[in-house]
Scaffold this active site. Sequence first.
Site, PDB file in Angstrom:
ATOM      1  N   LEU A 164       0.836  -1.195   0.000  1.00  0.00           N
ATOM      2  CA  LEU A 164       0.000   0.000   0.000  1.00  0.00           C
ATOM      3  C   LEU A 164       0.877   1.254   0.000  1.00  0.00           C
ATOM      4  CD1 LEU A 164      -2.855   1.278   0.204  1.00  0.00           C
ATOM      5  CD2 LEU A 164      -2.647   1.138   2.693  1.00  0.00           C
ATOM      6  N   ILE A 184       7.848  -2.538   2.234  1.00  0.00           N
ATOM      7  CA  ILE A 184       6.902  -3.657   2.196  1.00  0.00           C
ATOM      8  C   ILE A 184       7.493  -4.889   2.897  1.00  0.00           C
ATOM      9  CG2 ILE A 184       5.442  -5.094   0.711  1.00  0.00           C
ATOM     10  CD1 ILE A 184       4.881  -1.939   0.771  1.00  0.00           C
ATOM     11  N   ALA A 187      -4.798  -6.185  10.693  1.00  0.00           N
ATOM     12  CA  ALA A 187      -3.398  -6.208  11.148  1.00  0.00           C
ATOM     13  C   ALA A 187      -3.220  -5.329  12.380  1.00  0.00           C
ATOM     14  CB  ALA A 187      -2.491  -5.757  10.019  1.00  0.00           C
ATOM     15  N   GLU A 201       1.161   0.688  10.053  1.00  0.00           N
ATOM     16  CA  GLU A 201      -0.267   0.436  10.311  1.00  0.00           C
ATOM     17  C   GLU A 201      -0.944   1.659  10.921  1.00  0.00           C
ATOM     18  OE1 GLU A 201      -2.046  -1.896   9.432  1.00  0.00           O
ATOM     19  OE2 GLU A 201      -0.667  -3.508   8.898  1.00  0.00           O
TER      20      GLU A 201
HETATM   21  P1  TGC Z   1     -11.317   8.455   4.307  1.00  0.00           P
HETATM   22  O1  TGC Z   1     -12.057   9.322   3.348  1.00  0.00           O
HETATM   23  O2  TGC Z   1     -11.401   8.747   5.766  1.00  0.00           O
HETATM   24  O3  TGC Z   1     -11.722   6.947   4.112  1.00  0.00           O
HETATM   25  C1  TGC Z   1     -11.904   6.376   2.830  1.00  0.00           C
HETATM   26  C2  TGC Z   1     -12.944   5.280   2.995  1.00  0.00           C
HETATM   27  O4  TGC Z   1     -12.418   4.266   3.869  1.00  0.00           O
HETATM   28  C3  TGC Z   1     -13.221   4.159   5.053  1.00  0.00           C
HETATM   29  N1  TGC Z   1     -12.301   3.937   6.177  1.00  0.00           N
HETATM   30  C4  TGC Z   1     -12.132   2.744   6.698  1.00  0.00           C
HETATM   31  N2  TGC Z   1     -12.735   1.576   6.431  1.00  0.00           N
HETATM   32  C5  TGC Z   1     -12.344   0.519   7.146  1.00  0.00           C
HETATM   33  N3  TGC Z   1     -11.376   0.604   8.091  1.00  0.00           N
HETATM   34  C6  TGC Z   1     -10.758   1.746   8.375  1.00  0.00           C
HETATM   35  N4  TGC Z   1      -9.795   1.772   9.311  1.00  0.00           N
HETATM   36  C7  TGC Z   1     -11.122   2.899   7.665  1.00  0.00           C
HETATM   37  N5  TGC Z   1     -10.721   4.191   7.684  1.00  0.00           N
HETATM   38  C8  TGC Z   1     -11.468   4.812   6.756  1.00  0.00           C
HETATM   39  C9  TGC Z   1     -13.968   5.479   5.145  1.00  0.00           C
HETATM   40  O5  TGC Z   1     -15.156   5.318   5.890  1.00  0.00           O
HETATM   41  C10 TGC Z   1     -14.216   5.791   3.684  1.00  0.00           C
HETATM   42  O6  TGC Z   1     -15.265   4.966   3.231  1.00  0.00           O
HETATM   43  P2  TGC Z   1     -16.303   5.538   2.175  1.00  0.00           P
HETATM   44  O7  TGC Z   1     -17.269   4.432   1.979  1.00  0.00           O
HETATM   45  O8  TGC Z   1     -16.900   6.760   2.817  1.00  0.00           O
HETATM   46  O9  TGC Z   1     -15.503   5.862   0.945  1.00  0.00           O
HETATM   47  O10 TGC Z   1      -9.821   8.397   3.804  1.00  0.00           O
HETATM   48  P3  TGC Z   1      -8.621   9.397   4.016  1.00  0.00           P
HETATM   49  O11 TGC Z   1      -7.896   9.450   2.712  1.00  0.00           O
HETATM   50  O12 TGC Z   1      -9.103  10.691   4.610  1.00  0.00           O
HETATM   51  O13 TGC Z   1      -7.684   8.629   5.038  1.00  0.00           O
HETATM   52  C11 TGC Z   1      -8.097   8.229   6.290  1.00  0.00           C
HETATM   53  C12 TGC Z   1      -6.915   7.669   7.093  1.00  0.00           C
HETATM   54  C13 TGC Z   1      -5.883   8.739   7.363  1.00  0.00           C
HETATM   55  C14 TGC Z   1      -7.468   7.175   8.420  1.00  0.00           C
HETATM   56  C15 TGC Z   1      -6.271   6.507   6.372  1.00  0.00           C
HETATM   57  O14 TGC Z   1      -5.783   6.874   5.169  1.00  0.00           O
HETATM   58  C16 TGC Z   1      -5.191   5.804   7.160  1.00  0.00           C
HETATM   59  O15 TGC Z   1      -5.510   4.906   7.931  1.00  0.00           O
HETATM   60  N6  TGC Z   1      -3.867   6.134   6.974  1.00  0.00           N
HETATM   61  C17 TGC Z   1      -2.794   5.361   7.551  1.00  0.00           C
HETATM   62  C18 TGC Z   1      -2.164   4.492   6.492  1.00  0.00           C
HETATM   63  C19 TGC Z   1      -1.677   3.179   7.024  1.00  0.00           C
HETATM   64  O16 TGC Z   1      -2.014   2.764   8.106  1.00  0.00           O
HETATM   65  N7  TGC Z   1      -0.877   2.467   6.241  1.00  0.00           N
HETATM   66  C20 TGC Z   1      -0.456   1.163   6.607  1.00  0.00           C
HETATM   67  C21 TGC Z   1       0.167   0.447   5.454  1.00  0.00           C
HETATM   68  S1  TGC Z   1       0.338  -1.305   5.656  1.00  0.00           S
HETATM   69  C22 TGC Z   1       1.454  -1.488   6.859  1.00  0.00           C
HETATM   70  O17 TGC Z   1       1.907  -0.595   7.474  1.00  0.00           O
HETATM   71  C23 TGC Z   1       1.858  -2.875   7.143  1.00  0.00           C
HETATM   72  S2  TGC Z   1       3.008  -2.941   8.391  1.00  0.00           S
HETATM   73  C24 TGC Z   1       3.428  -4.538   8.474  1.00  0.00           C
HETATM   74  C25 TGC Z   1       2.887  -5.257   9.681  1.00  0.00           C
HETATM   75  O18 TGC Z   1       1.690  -5.092  10.020  1.00  0.00           O
HETATM   76  O19 TGC Z   1       3.599  -5.991  10.308  1.00  0.00           O
HETATM   77  P1  FAD Z   2       4.444  10.035   6.822  1.00  0.00           P
HETATM   78  O1  FAD Z   2       3.049   9.717   6.430  1.00  0.00           O
HETATM   79  O2  FAD Z   2       5.264  10.855   5.898  1.00  0.00           O
HETATM   80  O3  FAD Z   2       4.410  10.726   8.256  1.00  0.00           O
HETATM   81  C1  FAD Z   2       5.524  11.441   8.805  1.00  0.00           C
HETATM   82  C2  FAD Z   2       5.054  12.107  10.096  1.00  0.00           C
HETATM   83  O4  FAD Z   2       3.988  13.047   9.791  1.00  0.00           O
HETATM   84  C3  FAD Z   2       4.468  11.110  11.095  1.00  0.00           C
HETATM   85  O5  FAD Z   2       4.810  11.502  12.409  1.00  0.00           O
HETATM   86  C4  FAD Z   2       2.973  11.262  10.881  1.00  0.00           C
HETATM   87  O6  FAD Z   2       2.199  10.897  12.012  1.00  0.00           O
HETATM   88  C5  FAD Z   2       2.876  12.752  10.616  1.00  0.00           C
HETATM   89  N1  FAD Z   2       1.635  13.082   9.913  1.00  0.00           N
HETATM   90  C6  FAD Z   2       1.234  12.732   8.648  1.00  0.00           C
HETATM   91  N2  FAD Z   2       0.008  13.180   8.394  1.00  0.00           N
HETATM   92  C7  FAD Z   2      -0.408  13.837   9.508  1.00  0.00           C
HETATM   93  C8  FAD Z   2      -1.610  14.507   9.880  1.00  0.00           C
HETATM   94  N3  FAD Z   2      -2.664  14.591   9.059  1.00  0.00           N
HETATM   95  N4  FAD Z   2      -1.677  15.043  11.123  1.00  0.00           N
HETATM   96  C9  FAD Z   2      -0.644  14.941  11.992  1.00  0.00           C
HETATM   97  N5  FAD Z   2       0.514  14.326  11.696  1.00  0.00           N
HETATM   98  C10 FAD Z   2       0.618  13.763  10.480  1.00  0.00           C
HETATM   99  N6  FAD Z   2       3.509  -0.367   4.373  1.00  0.00           N
HETATM  100  C11 FAD Z   2       2.844  -1.258   3.587  1.00  0.00           C
HETATM  101  O7  FAD Z   2       2.028  -0.870   2.743  1.00  0.00           O
HETATM  102  N7  FAD Z   2       3.077  -2.603   3.704  1.00  0.00           N
HETATM  103  C12 FAD Z   2       3.973  -3.115   4.594  1.00  0.00           C
HETATM  104  O8  FAD Z   2       4.139  -4.337   4.673  1.00  0.00           O
HETATM  105  C13 FAD Z   2       4.688  -2.198   5.429  1.00  0.00           C
HETATM  106  N8  FAD Z   2       5.640  -2.639   6.275  1.00  0.00           N
HETATM  107  C14 FAD Z   2       6.423  -1.740   6.955  1.00  0.00           C
HETATM  108  C15 FAD Z   2       7.531  -2.203   7.685  1.00  0.00           C
HETATM  109  C16 FAD Z   2       8.363  -1.289   8.322  1.00  0.00           C
HETATM  110  C17 FAD Z   2       9.585  -1.784   9.039  1.00  0.00           C
HETATM  111  C18 FAD Z   2       8.062   0.088   8.298  1.00  0.00           C
HETATM  112  C19 FAD Z   2       8.925   1.101   9.012  1.00  0.00           C
HETATM  113  C20 FAD Z   2       6.973   0.561   7.574  1.00  0.00           C
HETATM  114  C21 FAD Z   2       6.157  -0.359   6.883  1.00  0.00           C
HETATM  115  N9  FAD Z   2       5.107   0.086   6.070  1.00  0.00           N
HETATM  116  C22 FAD Z   2       4.421  -0.801   5.277  1.00  0.00           C
HETATM  117  C23 FAD Z   2       4.899   1.524   5.858  1.00  0.00           C
HETATM  118  C24 FAD Z   2       4.124   2.195   6.971  1.00  0.00           C
HETATM  119  O9  FAD Z   2       2.769   1.862   6.924  1.00  0.00           O
HETATM  120  C25 FAD Z   2       4.311   3.729   6.823  1.00  0.00           C
HETATM  121  O10 FAD Z   2       5.645   4.001   7.196  1.00  0.00           O
HETATM  122  C26 FAD Z   2       3.341   4.512   7.686  1.00  0.00           C
HETATM  123  O11 FAD Z   2       2.022   4.391   7.192  1.00  0.00           O
HETATM  124  C27 FAD Z   2       3.708   6.016   7.774  1.00  0.00           C
HETATM  125  O12 FAD Z   2       3.984   6.555   6.524  1.00  0.00           O
HETATM  126  P2  FAD Z   2       5.346   7.404   6.263  1.00  0.00           P
HETATM  127  O13 FAD Z   2       6.477   6.590   6.806  1.00  0.00           O
HETATM  128  O14 FAD Z   2       5.362   7.770   4.834  1.00  0.00           O
HETATM  129  O15 FAD Z   2       5.225   8.685   7.171  1.00  0.00           O
END
Ligand code: TGC
Ligand code: FAD
Length: 396
Positions: free
Chosen positions: A143, A175, A254, A375
Amino acid sequence: MSQDSRPAAPDPRDFLGLESELSEEERAIGDAVADFAKRELEPHIAQWYEEGTIPEPRTLARAFGDLGLLGMHLEGYGCAGTSAVAYGIACRELEAVDSGIRSFVSVQGSLAMAAIHKYGSEEQRQQWLPGMASGELIGCFGLTEPDSGSDPGSMRTRARRDGTDWVIDGTKMWITNGSVADVAVVWAQTEDGVRGFLVPTTSPGFTTNVVHSKLSLRASITSELVLDGVRLPAEAQLPGAAGLGGPLSCLNEARYGILWGVVGAARSCYSSALDYATTREQFGRPIGGFQMTQAKLADMVIDVNHAGLTALRIGRLKDAGSCHHHHVSFGKLANVAAAQRVASAARSIHGANGITLEYPVLRHLLNLETVATYEGTAEIHALSIGQAVTGISAFR
Ligand code: TGC
Ligand code: FAD
């Protein structure tokens, strides 16, 4: 009241007696994972951390598959179909060893397999899930991009139609398991919004680069995915996922595993600090006899038990079908912060020994920097809770 009728004193390792709140099956699963971790993971983890990798990811995946841990909370297709709490307990026992190990299992089960299970066609499920459940096949979840982390809606990876095929171009970053995966779940913009694709990693145009020099989550494999004109048949698209809600709902799974997992990391740090404080002597007495050390231990035991209670409550909500994603944000934010406080205090109790790999405390503390970031960062989950209680989104 006679002496015999007094309630038993709290167990220092389970102060609130939370284990007694678990069902027999949940305890049995926890014990089985803890036994495996003690035998097969703990003896190697410091070395893997030092080497900055998991040396034999396929062997490990098969071992997790044999234990029934991969996609264990999913139904059918070779998955165990356990309760959410049982899955949480397994994450707790894995992360008690190392967050990187829990990540390995989370990404496979809660991200890659959950995406296919929830959004895949029957053919896609049959093709991938049984092999992923057994650990023969490894999946990753793409993602995040170099310029799209917290705001995945800004992703630049594009999938365009060419006849009935899809052609994908873009870069995914950070990733987990990217360069050892057989299949990548890749999220891309299309002219109809965000869609998910199952990309076999042998596809021409698909390459990976391992991220080196990490100081956190070193016992894990983190990669960049490069998609350069990757051509896929129409059947590679996940038919059930439409819009950003698709990947975000996988993240809930997750994040749920994390809010349990970090209870294990915190418990491990507290436990090590308690052992150390009661055996290490300075000024002629155990350092655990000094008031300031006891205050640290009291804060730690409160954090470990609060986090355990939070995880159990959210787990029970999930099993009852009442867990909203704002509940998960609450648990992820609160429990990761609690684990960070515990790991930091535990490191200080260990003095100089606390900076070595002989003890788990600094390793956990450094891992938790990643866990607080991926996450959804702490800030993102704070905003999610803020939105839940005010009804106002502060994201943009
Ligand atoms: P927004 O307009 O708020 O939402 C878009 C649509 O999604 C719905 N929604 C959710 N649905 C299910 N679960 C959730 N947690 C949801 N959060 C939002 C929302 O209701 C909406 O639906 P609809 O039907 O109205 O279209 O979207 P936004 O662009 O304003 O963003 C919201 C925000 C900031 C919460 C979201 O983008 C976010 O969670 N950002 C963080 C990104 C993140 O967590 N990335 C993780 C990548 S994967 C990873 O890190 C794997 S790590 C490896 C490991 O786990 O070990
Ligand atoms: P940014 O989004 O650039 O954020 C930088 C800083 O700005 C943070 O402190 C953040 O909180 C702050 N910030 C951003 N927006 C706002 C706001 N609106 N208000 C206040 N503060 C804000 N991703 C995947 O898709 N798949 C994976 O398997 C995966 N594995 C990972 C494994 C590791 C070891 C790591 C380090 C990351 C992994 N990730 C993965 C990515 C991870 O999900 C992102 O690092 C995370 O979502 C944050 O994004 P960024 O690092 O680009 O930080």
